[in-house]
Design a protein around this motif. Structure first.
Motif, PDB file in Angstrom:
ATOM      1  N   ASN A   1      13.461  19.389   0.009  1.00 38.60           N
ATOM      2  CA  ASN A   1      12.061  19.139  -0.329  1.00 38.60           C
ATOM      3  C   ASN A   1      11.216  19.331   0.925  1.00 38.60           C
ATOM      4  N   PRO A   2      10.508  20.453   1.052  1.00 40.64           N
ATOM      5  CA  PRO A   2       9.748  20.700   2.282  1.00 40.64           C
ATOM      6  C   PRO A   2       8.562  19.761   2.454  1.00 40.64           C
ATOM      7  N   ALA A   3       8.168  19.065   1.368  1.00 46.53           N
ATOM      8  CA  ALA A   3       7.011  18.173   1.435  1.00 46.53           C
ATOM      9  C   ALA A   3       7.425  16.706   1.509  1.00 46.53           C
ATOM     10  N   TRP A   4       8.661  16.445   1.896  1.00 44.18           N
ATOM     11  CA  TRP A   4       9.129  15.056   1.915  1.00 44.18           C
ATOM     12  C   TRP A   4       8.316  14.224   2.898  1.00 44.18           C
ATOM     13  N   HIS A   5       7.819  13.108   2.443  1.00 43.72           N
ATOM     14  CA  HIS A   5       6.915  12.275   3.236  1.00 43.72           C
ATOM     15  C   HIS A   5       7.608  11.576   4.394  1.00 43.72           C
ATOM     16  N   ASN A   6       8.942  11.546   4.410  1.00 41.30           N
ATOM     17  CA  ASN A   6       9.667  10.936   5.523  1.00 41.30           C
ATOM     18  C   ASN A   6      10.302  11.980   6.431  1.00 41.30           C
ATOM     19  N   GLY A   7       9.866  13.223   6.330  1.00 45.28           N
ATOM     20  CA  GLY A   7      10.472  14.282   7.126  1.00 45.28           C
ATOM     21  C   GLY A   7      10.171  14.204   8.605  1.00 45.28           C
ATOM     22  N   GLY A   8       9.066  13.555   8.977  1.00 41.76           N
ATOM     23  CA  GLY A   8       8.723  13.414  10.388  1.00 41.76           C
ATOM     24  C   GLY A   8       8.377  14.740  11.041  1.00 41.76           C
ATOM     25  N   THR A   9       8.153  14.682  12.329  1.00 39.10           N
ATOM     26  CA  THR A   9       7.774  15.896  13.058  1.00 39.10           C
ATOM     27  C   THR A   9       8.907  16.901  13.127  1.00 39.10           C
ATOM     28  N   ALA A  10      10.144  16.448  12.981  1.00 37.23           N
ATOM     29  CA  ALA A  10      11.283  17.361  13.027  1.00 37.23           C
ATOM     30  C   ALA A  10      11.447  18.133  11.727  1.00 37.23           C
ATOM     31  N   GLY A  11      10.822  17.653  10.656  1.00 32.99           N
ATOM     32  CA  GLY A  11      10.851  18.376   9.401  1.00 32.99           C
ATOM     33  C   GLY A  11      12.107  18.219   8.584  1.00 32.99           C
ATOM     34  N   ALA A  12      12.714  17.028   8.580  1.00 27.16           N
ATOM     35  CA  ALA A  12      13.870  16.785   7.725  1.00 27.16           C
ATOM     36  C   ALA A  12      13.443  16.868   6.258  1.00 27.16           C
ATOM     37  N   PRO A  13      14.388  17.186   5.362  1.00 32.58           N
ATOM     38  CA  PRO A  13      15.812  17.466   5.566  1.00 32.58           C
ATOM     39  C   PRO A  13      16.049  18.786   6.294  1.00 32.58           C
ATOM     40  N   PHE A  14      17.212  18.864   6.941  1.00 27.73           N
ATOM     41  CA  PHE A  14      17.532  20.047   7.732  1.00 27.73           C
ATOM     42  C   PHE A  14      18.325  21.087   6.943  1.00 27.73           C
ATOM     43  N   PHE A  15      19.223  20.640   6.082  1.00 28.86           N
ATOM     44  CA  PHE A  15      19.931  21.596   5.241  1.00 28.86           C
ATOM     45  C   PHE A  15      18.988  22.156   4.188  1.00 28.86           C
ATOM     46  N   ASP A  16      19.166  23.418   3.856  1.00 26.91           N
ATOM     47  CA  ASP A  16      18.394  24.014   2.771  1.00 26.91           C
ATOM     48  C   ASP A  16      18.851  23.513   1.412  1.00 26.91           C
ATOM     49  N   GLN A  17      20.112  23.141   1.332  1.00 27.70           N
ATOM     50  CA  GLN A  17      20.674  22.766   0.034  1.00 27.70           C
ATOM     51  C   GLN A  17      21.875  21.845   0.239  1.00 27.70           C
ATOM     52  N   VAL A  18      22.073  20.951  -0.717  1.00 29.49           N
ATOM     53  CA  VAL A  18      23.288  20.137  -0.789  1.00 29.49           C
ATOM     54  C   VAL A  18      24.039  20.527  -2.057  1.00 29.49           C
ATOM     55  N   GLU A  19      25.287  20.890  -1.895  1.00 25.54           N
ATOM     56  CA  GLU A  19      26.141  21.228  -3.034  1.00 25.54           C
ATOM     57  C   GLU A  19      27.219  20.161  -3.161  1.00 25.54           C
ATOM     58  N   THR A  20      27.216  19.465  -4.284  1.00 24.50           N
ATOM     59  CA  THR A  20      28.176  18.392  -4.531  1.00 24.50           C
ATOM     60  C   THR A  20      29.141  18.830  -5.619  1.00 24.50           C
ATOM     61  N   SER A  21      30.367  19.116  -5.241  1.00 21.41           N
ATOM     62  CA  SER A  21      31.382  19.523  -6.204  1.00 21.41           C
ATOM     63  C   SER A  21      31.990  18.292  -6.858  1.00 21.41           C
ATOM     64  N   ILE A  22      32.119  18.314  -8.156  1.00 26.12           N
ATOM     65  CA  ILE A  22      32.684  17.185  -8.903  1.00 26.12           C
ATOM     66  C   ILE A  22      34.176  17.436  -9.054  1.00 26.12           C
TER      67      ILE A  22
ATOM     68  N   LYS B   1       0.842  -1.195   0.000  1.00 24.01           N
ATOM     69  CA  LYS B   1       0.000   0.000   0.000  1.00 24.01           C
ATOM     70  C   LYS B   1       0.879   1.247   0.000  1.00 24.01           C
ATOM     71  N   LEU B   2       0.516   2.238  -0.802  1.00 26.62           N
ATOM     72  CA  LEU B   2       1.225   3.505  -0.824  1.00 26.62           C
ATOM     73  C   LEU B   2       0.817   4.391   0.342  1.00 26.62           C
ATOM     74  N   LYS B   3       1.746   5.208   0.814  1.00 25.32           N
ATOM     75  CA  LYS B   3       1.396   6.252   1.767  1.00 25.32           C
ATOM     76  C   LYS B   3       0.494   7.276   1.068  1.00 25.32           C
ATOM     77  N   PRO B   4      -0.418   7.870   1.808  1.00 22.82           N
ATOM     78  CA  PRO B   4      -1.338   8.814   1.179  1.00 22.82           C
ATOM     79  C   PRO B   4      -0.736  10.193   0.932  1.00 22.82           C
ATOM     80  N   ASN B   5       0.432  10.469   1.522  1.00 25.14           N
ATOM     81  CA  ASN B   5       0.970  11.836   1.467  1.00 25.14           C
ATOM     82  C   ASN B   5       2.202  11.978   0.588  1.00 25.14           C
ATOM     83  N   VAL B   6       2.426  11.040  -0.326  1.00 23.73           N
ATOM     84  CA  VAL B   6       3.614  11.107  -1.177  1.00 23.73           C
ATOM     85  C   VAL B   6       3.318  11.994  -2.385  1.00 23.73           C
ATOM     86  N   LYS B   7       4.076  13.067  -2.510  1.00 19.10           N
ATOM     87  CA  LYS B   7       3.895  13.995  -3.625  1.00 19.10           C
ATOM     88  C   LYS B   7       5.205  14.153  -4.385  1.00 19.10           C
TER      89      LYS B   7
END
Length: 595
Positions: free
Chosen positions: A262-283, A143-149
């Motif tokens: 992603n502010p709407a991440w379905h696994n963010g929990g009550t703490a509201g993860a992710p915590f960083f605003d951005q991830v920068e990956t330098s190649i 079954k899918l979670k109902p809040n996955v966007k």
């Protein structure tokens, strides 16, 4: 099949038959960041997350791993190169899979948290709300979670996920061009989608690895149907739009990735993860440059060579150092024609090549064992078997009594190696080609590959060396068995150990040497359905002994030693948690912060 099949399965695992929902963030944190995959564990890893086993400078794990979490800021990390494609179904590269984990959800993922060791991580719901098996294990209802966007990017525009997306993703994952088919790892007869939130799998026989396959970051990512549309959609080879924790911002090849929270991440929990605003990956392809950037404070986390670890600790005494042992298998393999009818058809040739390697010396070469032990650091020196040393529940020590007489083929014995070659019809040795990639896995891998060539030459296996580009030739041709002679590489660090048997010995596109051995095939199939831990362990012992006797694939030690990565002192949850394979952008990074 007895009605209590599945009850027995979970009794063996001290768990329940049903996996109920619950946000990962509620009780899970992050694992240490070390960007590896098929990649080297202490050097040029790639864009996915590794698996620590201890932290040399680790702080005590708090009762609540998210206590005091602070939102905001940019997490700066590095990657060794660009993925060959952005489409997770278009290539088997660890660089592609690691990037996909940032943007796309899976039905299940791996749960990290305090006290959960690398070898003990278990599947937990991602986009799925629950998965329930029938009493006989022949049918699974997910079954899918109902809040996955999906992400709020055109043309998907933040709509809810439905089983229409699951259907097209499943079809793509099992298409003729897919190199990591879910159905290759579990016996699925058919898949039905009775409504917008339900997916039903009917099996030809029970599967002991069903949830692990769905959680495996190599295999099944849920893409929106727009990724497969002939018009009005988007090209998944050029952009990633999913429902994962990080939203596409920018990708500049050979420069950097930018991913937004992603502010709407379905696994963010009550703490509201992710915590960083951005991830920068330098190649940054060059290891020395990556290390310099970290030492200068320009990146927050990076892998560290064993040779450089003592000086790094001296220069940055408060850095968070994490160690990880043996999750990535290295192996020598042969082209399919050589195995079927050529120089490698006789197992004595393959045994001789294995016995030409001094694995203790190779371990010292790659992992600086004596110097680090003298410095007081714990360094593992286990050798890989057909299953990597990091898979402690299923790995059999090549030097231990369980291997019986087959263990002798792991021992360095050049005299016997020459005798075996002679007995196989090559008294004057043989000539072939030896190929590996030298521009992705790092110095440790390259050093060991070069030393292996010298060891082989010393017993009479003379080779012309073909050093290949990772993206254009090695991962697209050699790794898939399209080469002549001998090759050396890393195997995917599978979350479920039975996947090594499936990859190496079943009829699938990534059976590197196209091994068609009835005994090995039966073991692989039996291990995929056996629910008894004791009986399953016996099958893994049997598989590792039989492979050693025939040396279809020759395990090496690159990836088996203790690898290291470091994070700046202000990165929280940098060393306390572990995960497997390539899922770290979803299982790890969302739960880090600066503080």
């Amino acid at each position: 099949m007895a009605d209590n099949y599945w009850d027995n399965y979970w009794r063996e695992r001290k768990s329940r038959r049903r996996f109920l929902g619950g946000a990962l963030a509620t009780g899970a944190g992050a694992s240490a960041l070390a960007l590896v995959g098929c990649g080297d564990d202490d050097d040029d890893g790639g864009d996915s997350l590794a698996t620590p086993t201890a932290g040399a400078q680790a702080t005590a794990t708090p009762v609540d791993p998210l206590a005091g979490a602070k939102k905001g800021g940019v997490y700066k990390i590095d990657a060794a190169g660009d993925p060959p494609t952005l489409d997770p179904y278009g290539n088997i590269s660890f660089l592609t899979k690691g990037a996909a984990a940032a943007h796309y959800s899976r039905l299940f993922m791996y749960k990290a948290g305090p006290g959960i060791a690398y070898g003990s991580v278990r599947p937990t719901p991602d986009a799925a709300q629950s998965a329930e098996a029938s009493p006989d294990g022949m049918k699974w209802t997910v079954k899918l979670k109902p809040n996955v966007k999906f992400h709020n990017l055109a043309p998907v525009n933040g709509r809810a996920m439905t089983t229409e997306d699951l259907k097209v993703s499943w079809e793509r994952a099992n298409s003729a061009t897919s190199t990591n088919k879910p159905s290759a790892a579990m016996p699925v007869d058919k898949v039905e989608f009775p409504d917008a939130s339900t997916m039903v799998f009917t099996m030809s026989k029970p599967s002991a690895v069903f949830l692990d396959v769905l959680a495996d970051s190599n295999i099944f990512y849920i893409m929106p149907k727009e990724a497969f549309a002939t018009s009005g959609g988007f090209d998944p080879a050029k952009m990633m739009i999913g429902s994962g924790p990080w939203v596409w911002n920018k990708y500049e090849p050979s420069v950097k990735w930018l991913r937004d929270r992603n502010p709407a991440w379905h696994n963010g929990g009550t703490a509201g993860a992710p915590f960083f605003d951005q991830v920068e990956t330098s190649i940054i392809p060059e290891y020395a440059n990556r290390l310099a950037q970290f030492l200068a404070g320009n990146t927050d986390s990076s892998d560290v060579n064993a040779d450089d670890l003592p000086s790094l600790i001296k220069q940055l005494p408060n850095a968070r150092i994490e160690a990880r042992t043996g999750p990535t298998l290295s192996f020598t393999f042969f082209d399919p024609e050589a195995i079927a009818s050529g120089f490698a058809k006789d197992p004595r040739v393959r045994q001789a090549i294995s016995m030409s390697y001094d694995r203790d010396a190779l371990m010292e070469l790659g992992y600086n064992v004596k110097k680090l032990r003298d410095a007081g650091l714990k360094v593992e020196t286990k050798w890989h078997n057909l299953v990597p040393a990091g898979e402690t529940a299923w790995w059999v020590d090549p030097t231990g009594p369980e291997m019986g007489d087959a263990g002798k083929y792991f021992k360095y014995n050049p005299t016997e190696a020459k005798a075996l070659l002679s007995a196989a019809g090559f008294p004057s040795g043989l000539e072939t080609t030896f190929q590996y990639t030298a521009n992705r896995y790092g110095k440790l891998f390259n050093d060991i590959a070069e030393a292996m060539i010298a060891y082989q030459t010393a017993v009479g296996v003379k080779s012309t060396t073909d050093v290949q580009d990772y993206s254009s030739k090695y991962i697209t041709q050699t790794f898939l068995g399209n080469f002549k002679g001998i090759a050396f590489g890393y195997e995917t660090p599978f979350p479920e150990a039975g996947s090594y048997l499936t990859r190496f010995f079943t009829d699938n596109p990534t059976n590197h040497s196209r091994i068609n051995d009835p005994a090995m095939l039966k073991i692989a199939q039996d291990a995929a359905s056996e629910v008894s831990e004791e009986k399953r362990k016996a099958l893994f012992v049997q598989a590792q002994k039989l492979n050693a006797e025939k040396m279809f694939y020759i395990p090496n030690v690159a990836g088996a030693g203790t690898g290291w990565s470091a994070s700046q002192a202000n990165i929280r949850n940098a060393t306390e948690f572990v995960t497997k394979a390539y899922g770290g952008y979803a299982e790890v990074v969302p739960f880090r912060w600066k503080g």
